[in-house]
Enzyme design. Structure first.
Site, PDB file in Angstrom:
ATOM      1  N   ARG A   1       4.734   6.518 -10.498  1.00  0.00           N
ATOM      2  CA  ARG A   1       3.754   6.131 -11.516  1.00  0.00           C
ATOM      3  C   ARG A   1       3.759   7.052 -12.724  1.00  0.00           C
ATOM      4  O   ARG A   1       3.604   6.606 -13.844  1.00  0.00           O
ATOM      5  CB  ARG A   1       2.347   6.067 -10.924  1.00  0.00           C
TER       6      ARG A   1
ATOM      7  N   GLY B   1      -5.115  -0.552 -11.717  1.00  0.00           N
ATOM      8  CA  GLY B   1      -5.662  -0.842 -10.399  1.00  0.00           C
ATOM      9  C   GLY B   1      -4.647  -1.419  -9.428  1.00  0.00           C
ATOM     10  O   GLY B   1      -4.934  -1.591  -8.247  1.00  0.00           O
ATOM     11  N   ASN B   2      -3.452  -1.723  -9.923  1.00  0.00           N
ATOM     12  CA  ASN B   2      -2.411  -2.252  -9.058  1.00  0.00           C
ATOM     13  C   ASN B   2      -1.664  -1.063  -8.445  1.00  0.00           C
ATOM     14  O   ASN B   2      -1.187  -0.186  -9.157  1.00  0.00           O
ATOM     15  CB  ASN B   2      -1.452  -3.144  -9.850  1.00  0.00           C
ATOM     16  N   ALA B   3      -1.550  -1.054  -7.137  1.00  0.00           N
ATOM     17  CA  ALA B   3      -0.969   0.090  -6.417  1.00  0.00           C
ATOM     18  C   ALA B   3       0.543  -0.002  -6.252  1.00  0.00           C
ATOM     19  O   ALA B   3       1.123   0.828  -5.541  1.00  0.00           O
ATOM     20  CB  ALA B   3      -1.638   0.224  -5.047  1.00  0.00           C
TER      21      ALA B   3
END
Length: 172
Positions: free
Chosen positions: A63, A47-49
């Site tokens: 990513r 959930g960390n962008a």
């Protein structure tokens, strides 16, 4: 009725820096969250962008790469990662729960990075602690970024992306 002793939150310890002598931009977070600590990787929570935002800045998908390759790629571009907090007590991963802070010696650390031109703070906690330690350093550009954490939901992903684009100037 006897009062229960208060349980102390677990003490979390941050990672070593990912930098080298060519680091020109240092991105400082506060303290790794539980998912990151468990995996031994900066910004590991899905959930960390962070990796998406930095990928947008660089124009490449970070990513999807293996973690070691991401760090290697950042170092090749002169980007380093670290945290302002060495250790702290914190139940869970929210910065608002951090207590008993032991800070890094950022002043001494940045003096050992000869190519450093800019420091970006990933979120308010990092900026508060980092700016307090660094004070006025005319040779460095200090950039406050909105937190990449999914817990910081009052700003849209697109608004975060626009703010993070300020890193392009630091890398130029």
């Amino acid at each position: 009725m006897a009062e229960r002793p208060m349980m102390r939150a677990p003490r979390k310890i941050a990672f070593p820096p990912s930098v080298d002598a060519h680091t020109k931009l240092l991105i400082l977070g506060s303290l790794p969250g539980d998912a990151s600590i468990k995996q031994g990787e900066y910004y590991a929570h899905r959930g960390n962008a962070f990796w998406d935002l930095l990928g947008d800045v660089l124009g490449e998908a970070l990513r999807g790469q293996p973690y070691a390759m991401r760090l290697k790629r950042l170092r090749s571009l002169g980007i380093g990662l670290w945290d302002v907090i060495e250790s702290a007590e914190r139940p869970g991963s929210l910065d608002s729960s951090i207590r008993g802070v032991e800070l890094r010696d950022l002043g001494l650390f940045v003096e050992r990075l000869p190519a450093l031109r800019a420091i970006a703070f990933n979120g308010k906690t990092a900026a508060t602690h980092g700016r307090r330690q660094l004070g006025d350093r005319p040779a460095l550009t200090l950039i406050d970024l909105p937190s990449s954490s999914g817990a910081y939901a009052s700003l849209s992903r697109e608004a975060k992306r626009q703010a993070w684009m300020a890193l392009r100037d630091a890398l130029a």
